[in-house]
Design a protein around this motif. Structure first.
Motif, PDB file in Angstrom:
ATOM      1  N   SER A 101       0.846  -1.190   0.000  1.00 28.56           N
ATOM      2  CA  SER A 101       0.000   0.000   0.000  1.00 28.56           C
ATOM      3  C   SER A 101       0.885   1.244   0.000  1.00 28.56           C
ATOM      4  O   SER A 101       2.041   1.218   0.436  1.00 28.56           O
ATOM      5  CB  SER A 101      -0.930  -0.004   1.214  1.00 28.56           C
ATOM      6  N   ALA A 102       0.328   2.365  -0.485  1.00 23.95           N
ATOM      7  CA  ALA A 102       1.131   3.555  -0.746  1.00 23.95           C
ATOM      8  C   ALA A 102       1.785   4.119   0.514  1.00 23.95           C
ATOM      9  O   ALA A 102       3.007   4.345   0.546  1.00 23.95           O
ATOM     10  CB  ALA A 102       0.260   4.616  -1.415  1.00 23.95           C
ATOM     11  N   ASP A 103       1.007   4.349   1.542  1.00 23.69           N
ATOM     12  CA  ASP A 103       1.553   4.979   2.740  1.00 23.69           C
ATOM     13  C   ASP A 103       2.550   4.061   3.444  1.00 23.69           C
ATOM     14  O   ASP A 103       3.649   4.476   3.808  1.00 23.69           O
ATOM     15  CB  ASP A 103       0.404   5.350   3.687  1.00 23.69           C
ATOM     16  N   PHE A 104       2.175   2.813   3.627  1.00 26.34           N
ATOM     17  CA  PHE A 104       3.073   1.859   4.284  1.00 26.34           C
ATOM     18  C   PHE A 104       4.364   1.682   3.484  1.00 26.34           C
ATOM     19  O   PHE A 104       5.462   1.633   4.041  1.00 26.34           O
ATOM     20  CB  PHE A 104       2.370   0.512   4.450  1.00 26.34           C
ATOM     21  N   GLY A 105       4.238   1.589   2.163  1.00 27.59           N
ATOM     22  CA  GLY A 105       5.413   1.390   1.321  1.00 27.59           C
ATOM     23  C   GLY A 105       6.383   2.541   1.403  1.00 27.59           C
ATOM     24  O   GLY A 105       7.614   2.336   1.445  1.00 27.59           O
ATOM     25  N   ARG A 106       5.864   3.768   1.439  1.00 28.76           N
ATOM     26  CA  ARG A 106       6.730   4.948   1.466  1.00 28.76           C
ATOM     27  C   ARG A 106       7.379   5.171   2.831  1.00 28.76           C
ATOM     28  O   ARG A 106       8.545   5.563   2.909  1.00 28.76           O
ATOM     29  CB  ARG A 106       5.932   6.205   1.094  1.00 28.76           C
ATOM     30  N   HIS A 107       6.636   4.919   3.901  1.00 35.89           N
ATOM     31  CA  HIS A 107       7.087   5.383   5.216  1.00 35.89           C
ATOM     32  C   HIS A 107       7.675   4.302   6.120  1.00 35.89           C
ATOM     33  O   HIS A 107       8.261   4.631   7.137  1.00 35.89           O
ATOM     34  CB  HIS A 107       5.940   6.092   5.927  1.00 35.89           C
ATOM     35  N   HIS A 120      22.659  -6.939   0.466  1.00 40.63           N
ATOM     36  CA  HIS A 120      22.682  -7.774  -0.739  1.00 40.63           C
ATOM     37  C   HIS A 120      22.838  -6.876  -1.962  1.00 40.63           C
ATOM     38  O   HIS A 120      21.868  -6.603  -2.680  1.00 40.63           O
ATOM     39  CB  HIS A 120      21.396  -8.601  -0.832  1.00 40.63           C
ATOM     40  N   PRO A 121      24.042  -6.388  -2.218  1.00 39.58           N
ATOM     41  CA  PRO A 121      24.257  -5.382  -3.279  1.00 39.58           C
ATOM     42  C   PRO A 121      23.963  -5.871  -4.687  1.00 39.58           C
ATOM     43  O   PRO A 121      23.818  -5.042  -5.591  1.00 39.58           O
ATOM     44  CB  PRO A 121      25.732  -5.012  -3.114  1.00 39.58           C
ATOM     45  N   ASP A 122      23.871  -7.180  -4.912  1.00 37.55           N
ATOM     46  CA  ASP A 122      23.569  -7.699  -6.248  1.00 37.55           C
ATOM     47  C   ASP A 122      22.062  -7.768  -6.511  1.00 37.55           C
ATOM     48  O   ASP A 122      21.634  -8.222  -7.581  1.00 37.55           O
ATOM     49  CB  ASP A 122      24.174  -9.098  -6.442  1.00 37.55           C
ATOM     50  N   LEU A 123      21.275  -7.316  -5.546  1.00 39.18           N
ATOM     51  CA  LEU A 123      19.820  -7.385  -5.658  1.00 39.18           C
ATOM     52  C   LEU A 123      19.259  -6.073  -6.187  1.00 39.18           C
ATOM     53  O   LEU A 123      19.734  -4.991  -5.843  1.00 39.18           O
ATOM     54  CB  LEU A 123      19.218  -7.681  -4.279  1.00 39.18           C
ATOM     55  N   LYS A 124      18.232  -6.180  -7.032  1.00 37.47           N
ATOM     56  CA  LYS A 124      17.501  -5.008  -7.508  1.00 37.47           C
ATOM     57  C   LYS A 124      16.044  -5.124  -7.043  1.00 37.47           C
ATOM     58  O   LYS A 124      15.493  -6.219  -6.975  1.00 37.47           O
ATOM     59  CB  LYS A 124      17.544  -4.907  -9.040  1.00 37.47           C
ATOM     60  N   ILE A 125      15.423  -3.984  -6.735  1.00 36.83           N
ATOM     61  CA  ILE A 125      14.066  -3.953  -6.209  1.00 36.83           C
ATOM     62  C   ILE A 125      13.134  -3.285  -7.214  1.00 36.83           C
ATOM     63  O   ILE A 125      13.463  -2.239  -7.783  1.00 36.83           O
ATOM     64  CB  ILE A 125      13.996  -3.182  -4.875  1.00 36.83           C
ATOM     65  N   ALA A 126      11.973  -3.882  -7.435  1.00 39.70           N
ATOM     66  CA  ALA A 126      10.884  -3.250  -8.190  1.00 39.70           C
ATOM     67  C   ALA A 126       9.682  -3.194  -7.249  1.00 39.70           C
ATOM     68  O   ALA A 126       9.102  -4.228  -6.929  1.00 39.70           O
ATOM     69  CB  ALA A 126      10.557  -4.039  -9.450  1.00 39.70           C
ATOM     70  N   LEU A 127       9.347  -1.995  -6.784  1.00 39.59           N
ATOM     71  CA  LEU A 127       8.292  -1.840  -5.782  1.00 39.59           C
ATOM     72  C   LEU A 127       7.106  -1.104  -6.389  1.00 39.59           C
ATOM     73  O   LEU A 127       7.236   0.029  -6.860  1.00 39.59           O
ATOM     74  CB  LEU A 127       8.826  -1.064  -4.574  1.00 39.59           C
ATOM     75  N   THR A 128       5.948  -1.748  -6.377  1.00 39.80           N
ATOM     76  CA  THR A 128       4.704  -1.151  -6.848  1.00 39.80           C
ATOM     77  C   THR A 128       3.882  -0.714  -5.643  1.00 39.80           C
ATOM     78  O   THR A 128       3.600  -1.529  -4.764  1.00 39.80           O
ATOM     79  CB  THR A 128       3.889  -2.152  -7.686  1.00 39.80           C
ATOM     80  N   LEU A 129       3.512   0.560  -5.597  1.00 40.43           N
ATOM     81  CA  LEU A 129       2.713   1.085  -4.496  1.00 40.43           C
ATOM     82  C   LEU A 129       1.298   1.337  -4.984  1.00 40.43           C
ATOM     83  O   LEU A 129       1.083   2.095  -5.931  1.00 40.43           O
ATOM     84  CB  LEU A 129       3.320   2.388  -3.967  1.00 40.43           C
ATOM     85  N   SER A 130       0.347   0.686  -4.341  1.00 38.05           N
ATOM     86  CA  SER A 130      -1.061   0.832  -4.724  1.00 38.05           C
ATOM     87  C   SER A 130      -1.938   0.470  -3.546  1.00 38.05           C
ATOM     88  O   SER A 130      -1.644  -0.478  -2.814  1.00 38.05           O
ATOM     89  CB  SER A 130      -1.390  -0.074  -5.917  1.00 38.05           C
ATOM     90  N   ASP A 131      -3.022   1.222  -3.369  1.00 40.64           N
ATOM     91  CA  ASP A 131      -3.966   0.902  -2.310  1.00 40.64           C
ATOM     92  C   ASP A 131      -5.060  -0.044  -2.781  1.00 40.64           C
ATOM     93  O   ASP A 131      -5.975  -0.374  -2.031  1.00 40.64           O
ATOM     94  CB  ASP A 131      -4.577   2.188  -1.745  1.00 40.64           C
ATOM     95  N   SER A 132      -4.979  -0.486  -4.034  1.00 43.85           N
ATOM     96  CA  SER A 132      -5.854  -1.537  -4.553  1.00 43.85           C
ATOM     97  C   SER A 132      -5.052  -2.833  -4.604  1.00 43.85           C
ATOM     98  O   SER A 132      -3.845  -2.820  -4.816  1.00 43.85           O
ATOM     99  CB  SER A 132      -6.364  -1.185  -5.951  1.00 43.85           C
ATOM    100  N   LEU A 133      -5.739  -3.948  -4.400  1.00 41.59           N
ATOM    101  CA  LEU A 133      -5.046  -5.234  -4.404  1.00 41.59           C
ATOM    102  C   LEU A 133      -4.447  -5.516  -5.772  1.00 41.59           C
ATOM    103  O   LEU A 133      -5.112  -5.382  -6.794  1.00 41.59           O
ATOM    104  CB  LEU A 133      -6.015  -6.368  -4.034  1.00 41.59           C
TER     105      LEU A 133
END
Length: 311
Positions: A101-107, A120-133
Motif C-alpha cells: 500500500s502507498a503509505d506503508f510502502g513509502r514510510h 545484498h548489493p547484487d539485488l535489484k528492487i521493483a516496488l509497486t505502491l497501490s492501495d488496490s489489491l
C-alpha cells in the motif's frame, strides 16, 4: 536451424498465465508477431493445438492443459536448479518484485528495503505502491504486503503482524471541531476517505463493551483520494478525520502530529500478511526477504504494542 524450445515453452506458459499472447511476448521481449510465430512453431512441432485463439480471448485446449501441467513441472525444475546454484554461492541476486500500500510502502517498507538491499548489493528492487489489491499473476509480483487476507485460493498468505484501523486527525482540527466521545458524535465532522478499485472505504466499524456498530460517511462531506499517502497529508493539514491502519498512523500518533479518535472503540482485523503465489517456486531472494520481513515486523510489533498500551 536450431530452435529455442525452452524459450517457446516459457512463452506458452506465460501466455497461459496472463491470458494474452501479446502480453507474454512483451514480458519476454518479443513483438506480437514474433510471439505468434513462435507459438505456431511450437504447435507445429508438437502436432497439437495448444490454444483456442480469437481477437479477444486466449483459452487452453485440452491438449494445452495437459502440456502446461508438464511444462510447469519442467520450468520449476529449471528454476530450482538455478536457485540451487545461487544458494551454493551464498548470494542473493536478481530482481525482487514487490507490492504494498502507498503509505506503508513509502514510510516504513522502503526503509526496510534499503537495509535489506544494503546487505545484498547484487539485488535489484521493483516496488509497486497501490492501495488496490494487485493481481500478483498479471502484474508479475513475487511478494505483496497486504492488510487482510486474499480471497484468491491460489495465493498463500503468511501472517506477519496484528493490525487494526484507527481514526485520527490533527490536533488543530480537533481543537477547532471538538473531540468525538462516541461514534454518534462523528455526524458533526469532516472526513478523508480512501477510494480503492472496489469502491470508497467510507464504512467505519466500532466495538465497545461487546457491542458492535457501524457508520457510513456521506461522500459529499468527505475529501476523497485513491492514495493513502495523500490521505495522510490531508489529515496532517487538518482537512478532517482519516481512517488509517495502525501501521500507517503509528509514527504520527507517537509524535503527536495526529491524535487518535475513539481509540477505545477499535476493532481488531485479520492482520498484516505477506502474500505470494501458492504454485510458484519461491526463489532464494524472495525467501530471504520474507524471513527478513518476519523479523522486522516482530520487532516493530513489540514497539507498536508497547506504544498503544496493549499487552
Amino acid at each position: 536451424m536450431a530452435t529455442d524450445r525452452l524459450g517457446d515453452i516459457r512463452l506458452f506458459a506465460q501466455a497461459a498465465a496472463l491470458g494474452s499472447l501479446s502480453a507474454a511476448g512483451r514480458k519476454l521481449g518479443l513483438s506480437a508477431a514474433a510471439a505468434s510465430a513462435r507459438l505456431i512453431k511450437l504447435e507445429t512441432a508438437l502436432h497439437a493445438k495448444l490454444f483456442h485463439r480469437s481477437t479477444r480471448q486466449l483459452r487452453l485446449t485440452e491438449e494445452g492443459r495437459v502440456y502446461l501441467a508438464h511444462c510447469e513441472v519442467a520450468l520449476r525444475a529449471i528454476d530450482d536448479a538455478e536457485a540451487a546454484l545461487q544458494a551454493g554461492q551464498h548470494s542473493v541476486r536478481g530482481k525482487l518484485r514487490l507490492s504494498a500500500s502507498a503509505d506503508f510502502g513509502r514510510h516504513l517498507l522502503s526503509s526496510w528495503l534499503d537495509e535489506f538491499s544494503a546487505a545484498h548489493p547484487d539485488l535489484k528492487i521493483a516496488l509497486t505502491l497501490s492501495d488496490s489489491l494487485s493481481n500478483l499473476l498479471q502484474d508479475d509480483i513475487d511478494l505483496a504486503i497486504r492488510f487482510g487476507q486474499p480471497q484468491d485460493g491460489s495465493l498463500v498468505a503468511r501472517y506477519l503482524a496484528p493490525n487494526w484501523r484507527v481514526l485520527c486527525a490533527s490536533p488543530e482540527y480537533l481543537a477547532k471541531r471538538g473531540q468525538p466521545r462516541t461514534p454518534v458524535d462523528l455526524a458533526d465532522h469532516d472526513f478523508i476517505v480512501l477510494v480503492t478499485a472496489a469502491g470508497p472505504l467510507n464504512q467505519f466499524h466500532f466495538a465497545h463493551d461487546g457491542q458492535r456498530q457501524s457508520i457510513t460517511v456521506p461522500l459529499e462531506r468527505a475529501w476523497e483520494t485513491n492514495d493513502g499517502a495523500l490521505a495522510r497529508n490531508w489529515a496532517l493539514a487538518g482537512r478532517g478525520i482519516a481512517r488509517k491502519t495502525i501501521w500507517d498512523a503509528a509514527e504520527d500518533l507517537r509524535t503527536g502530529r495526529l491524535h487518535a479518535v475513539l481509540p477505545e472503540y477499535r476493532v481488531a482485523e485479520a492482520g498484516v500478511h505477506a502474500v505470494f503465489h501458492g504454485s510458484r517456486y519461491m526463489a532464494p531472494r524472495v525467501r530471504r526477504l520474507l524471513d527478513f520481513l518476519i523479523e522486522r515486523f516482530a520487532q516493530a510489533t513489540q514497539v507498536l504494542l508497547h506504544d498503544q498500551g496493549s499487552g
